[in-house]
Design an enzyme around this catalytic site. Structure first.
Site, PDB file in Angstrom:
ATOM      1  N   ASP A 159       0.842  -1.206   0.000  1.00 19.10           N
ATOM      2  CA  ASP A 159       0.000   0.000   0.000  1.00 19.10           C
ATOM      3  C   ASP A 159       0.876   1.256   0.000  1.00 19.10           C
ATOM      4  O   ASP A 159       0.601   2.230  -0.702  1.00 19.10           O
ATOM      5  CB  ASP A 159      -0.910   0.001   1.232  1.00 19.10           C
ATOM      6  CG  ASP A 159      -1.664  -1.311   1.369  1.00 19.10           C
ATOM      7  OD1 ASP A 159      -2.413  -1.654   0.448  1.00 19.10           O
ATOM      8  OD2 ASP A 159      -1.463  -2.015   2.381  1.00 19.10           O
ATOM      9  N   HIS A 187      -4.560  -3.173   6.729  1.00 22.04           N
ATOM     10  CA  HIS A 187      -4.388  -3.469   5.301  1.00 22.04           C
ATOM     11  C   HIS A 187      -5.732  -3.944   4.771  1.00 22.04           C
ATOM     12  O   HIS A 187      -6.005  -5.136   4.676  1.00 22.04           O
ATOM     13  CB  HIS A 187      -3.320  -4.542   5.076  1.00 22.04           C
ATOM     14  CG  HIS A 187      -3.336  -5.062   3.668  1.00 22.04           C
ATOM     15  ND1 HIS A 187      -2.968  -4.311   2.595  1.00 22.04           N
ATOM     16  CD2 HIS A 187      -3.737  -6.260   3.165  1.00 22.04           C
ATOM     17  CE1 HIS A 187      -3.124  -5.018   1.485  1.00 22.04           C
ATOM     18  NE2 HIS A 187      -3.587  -6.200   1.804  1.00 22.04           N
TER      19      HIS A 187
HETATM   20  P1  NAX Z   1      -2.122 -18.323  -3.795  1.00 26.15           P
HETATM   21  O1  NAX Z   1      -3.476 -18.907  -3.577  1.00 26.15           O
HETATM   22  O2  NAX Z   1      -1.544 -18.263  -5.152  1.00 26.15           O
HETATM   23  O3  NAX Z   1      -1.074 -19.098  -2.875  1.00 26.15           O
HETATM   24  C1  NAX Z   1      -1.304 -19.401  -1.541  1.00 26.15           C
HETATM   25  C2  NAX Z   1      -0.542 -20.662  -1.217  1.00 26.15           C
HETATM   26  O4  NAX Z   1      -0.633 -20.876   0.189  1.00 26.15           O
HETATM   27  C3  NAX Z   1      -1.100 -21.914  -1.902  1.00 26.15           C
HETATM   28  O5  NAX Z   1      -0.059 -22.587  -2.582  1.00 26.15           O
HETATM   29  C4  NAX Z   1      -1.639 -22.739  -0.744  1.00 26.15           C
HETATM   30  O6  NAX Z   1      -1.497 -24.138  -0.954  1.00 26.15           O
HETATM   31  C5  NAX Z   1      -0.763 -22.254   0.396  1.00 26.15           C
HETATM   32  N1  NAX Z   1      -1.315 -22.475   1.740  1.00 26.15           N
HETATM   33  C6  NAX Z   1      -2.591 -22.404   2.149  1.00 26.15           C
HETATM   34  N2  NAX Z   1      -2.687 -22.694   3.456  1.00 26.15           N
HETATM   35  C7  NAX Z   1      -1.446 -22.943   3.888  1.00 26.15           C
HETATM   36  C8  NAX Z   1      -0.889 -23.339   5.148  1.00 26.15           C
HETATM   37  N3  NAX Z   1      -1.688 -23.558   6.206  1.00 26.15           N
HETATM   38  N4  NAX Z   1       0.437 -23.507   5.231  1.00 26.15           N
HETATM   39  C9  NAX Z   1       1.216 -23.333   4.162  1.00 26.15           C
HETATM   40  N5  NAX Z   1       0.766 -23.000   2.946  1.00 26.15           N
HETATM   41  C10 NAX Z   1      -0.540 -22.804   2.814  1.00 26.15           C
HETATM   42  O7  NAX Z   1      -2.201 -16.861  -3.128  1.00 26.15           O
HETATM   43  P2  NAX Z   1      -1.204 -15.630  -3.347  1.00 26.15           P
HETATM   44  O8  NAX Z   1      -1.658 -14.834  -4.502  1.00 26.15           O
HETATM   45  O9  NAX Z   1       0.199 -16.116  -3.317  1.00 26.15           O
HETATM   46  O10 NAX Z   1      -1.528 -14.759  -2.043  1.00 26.15           O
HETATM   47  C11 NAX Z   1      -1.194 -15.192  -0.747  1.00 26.15           C
HETATM   48  C12 NAX Z   1      -1.818 -14.306   0.313  1.00 26.15           C
HETATM   49  O11 NAX Z   1      -1.331 -12.968   0.217  1.00 26.15           O
HETATM   50  C13 NAX Z   1      -3.339 -14.178   0.218  1.00 26.15           C
HETATM   51  O12 NAX Z   1      -3.886 -14.311   1.523  1.00 26.15           O
HETATM   52  C14 NAX Z   1      -3.544 -12.765  -0.286  1.00 26.15           C
HETATM   53  O13 NAX Z   1      -4.793 -12.232   0.112  1.00 26.15           O
HETATM   54  C15 NAX Z   1      -2.391 -12.055   0.393  1.00 26.15           C
HETATM   55  N6  NAX Z   1      -2.008 -10.742  -0.140  1.00 26.15           N
HETATM   56  C16 NAX Z   1      -1.621  -9.791   0.753  1.00 26.15           C
HETATM   57  C17 NAX Z   1      -1.177  -8.538   0.365  1.00 26.15           C
HETATM   58  C18 NAX Z   1      -0.732  -7.523   1.358  1.00 26.15           C
HETATM   59  O14 NAX Z   1      -0.448  -6.400   0.933  1.00 26.15           O
HETATM   60  N7  NAX Z   1      -0.643  -7.782   2.659  1.00 26.15           N
HETATM   61  C19 NAX Z   1      -1.172  -8.171  -1.071  1.00 26.15           C
HETATM   62  C20 NAX Z   1      -1.149  -9.345  -1.993  1.00 26.15           C
HETATM   63  C21 NAX Z   1      -2.022 -10.507  -1.577  1.00 26.15           C
HETATM   64  O15 NAX Z   1      -3.341 -10.234  -1.953  1.00 26.15           O
END
Ligand code: NAX
Length: 329
Positions: A159, A187
């Site tokens: 952000d 956020h």
């Molecule tokens: P993806 O769905 O591409 O990848 C997430 C991965 O996490 C998957 O491979 C899944 O198998 C794995 N996973 C799920 N539960 C797990 C656990 N208990 N232990 C280990 N691995 C686990 O999502 P992606 O686009 O990479 O985003 C990841 C996270 O970042 C989401 O929650 C998203 O909302 C968040 N974001 C946060 C941002 C921020 O500014 N704070 C911005 C970007 C993003 O939206």
């Protein structure tokens, strides 16, 4: 030669993980002279894809990459961890209530906090990226009572970087002319990107962007706060490379310090500064030095800024109350 730093990445097979791991291994997280061991934590269904990413990491022959561990055990992933990047989370799916979302994420960040508590290195630094990032960080932190609370942070650097880019564009300057931008609060869509404290090429942020309150309220703030949704609409997928870049920036700044005359934004445990209730993980303006951060004190906040901060902080307090009622903290 230096001892390798253990960097644990959760959700390593996801799209942010894919944009993040290669930059960590090439030295952008900690420095061009710091060797790293990567610990990739995934759920069982994600392990095979994580193996594939590890094969590609091997194929880069990164001189700083000393080892890769792939596991679905949090205890193994965080064993001796110096840096933890908590990216994997449970996304909100159609029809899911907020309580369900918090519950599902509590089931992830509670155990991971406990694993950090029991297994991580004494100098562990944690960045939570997975949403809802501030409250997930709070859950992890409360489940790690033996780790100093200030080691748990949530990411608002994306952000922050988005706000810097928007301001540079509006003021007609380059991004390195934009200093002292702040993201306050959560956020989420309630976040408050604050240009009033900013300095842009020797002017105040407000003056440099045309002293236009309507632009601030109707354009700048919503553009920054809703940028994630705009990326999804245009790209067809959520922010990944920019999120990974912000995670790199967050940890790099935390470890290596903010430049003189500037600050950054981090979600950190509140000490009560600026009326943010103690214990909430809220975004503040911070300076960093020698691996520690301090909240920038003494900023004069207008009634407009005050109201915006209060609204976002109220949302954080609601989320905290909800996870408390669910028994997650
Ligand atoms: P993806 O769905 O591409 O990848 C997430 C991965 O996490 C998957 O491979 C899944 O198998 C794995 N996973 C799920 N539960 C797990 C656990 N208990 N232990 C280990 N691995 C686990 O999502 P992606 O686009 O990479 O985003 C990841 C996270 O970042 C989401 O929650 C998203 O909302 C968040 N974001 C946060 C941002 C921020 O500014 N704070 C911005 C970007 C993003 O939206």
């Amino acid at each position: 030669t230096r001892t390798p730093v253990n960097v644990t990445v959760t959700g390593a097979a996801g799209q942010i993980g894919y944009a993040l791991l290669f930059r960590i291994a090439s030295g952008h997280l900690l420095g061009a002279d710091v060797p790293v061991n990567l610990r990739l934590l995934e759920i069982p269904q994600g392990l095979k894809a994580a193996e594939g990413v590890a094969m590609e990491l091997d194929d880069c022959a990164f001189p700083l990459l000393r080892g890769i561990t792939i596991t679905d055990s949090a205890a193994t992933a965080f064993d001796g961890a110096n840096v933890g990047l908590l990216v994997g989370a449970r996304p909100r799916t159609a029809g899911m209530e907020r309580g369900d979302l918090l519950q599902a994420n509590g089931g992830i960040f509670g155990p991971q906090g406990k694993a950090i508590n029991d297994h991580a290195a004494d100098d562990i630094k944690v960045l939570v990226v997975g949403n809802p990032a501030n409250t997930n960080a709070l859950i992890a932190q409360r489940n790690a009572p033996d780790v100093p609370a200030e080691r748990f942070t949530a990411m608002t650097r994306l952000d922050h970087n988005r706000a810097v880019a928007q301001l540079a564009k509006k003021a007609g300057v380059t991004v390195d002319d934009v200093k002292k931008v702040t993201i306050w609060g959560n956020h989420s869509a309630t976040q408050y990107p604050d240009l009033f404290q900013a300095e842009i090429a020797g002017k105040s942020g407000f003056e440099a962007t045309g002293s236009d309150q309507a632009w601030v309220e109707n354009d700048f703030i919503p553009t920054v706060a809703k940028r994630g949704a705009a990326i999804i609409e245009v790209r067809g997928a959520s922010s990944a490379a920019s999120a990974a870049n912000a995670a790199i920036d967050h940890v790099h700044t935390w470890v290596n310090g903010t430049p003189a005359g500037d600050w950054t934004s981090m979600g950190i445990v509140s000490d009560g500064s600026y009326g943010v209730p103690e214990g909430l993980i809220s975004s503040f303006p911070v300076t960093t030095k020698d691996g520690k951060f301090e909240i920038v004190q003494g900023l004069e906040l207008s009634d407009f800024s005050r109201a915006r901060i209060d609204a976002s902080v109220a949302e954080l307090a609601e989320e905290r109350d909800a996870v408390q009622q669910l028994g997650l903290i």
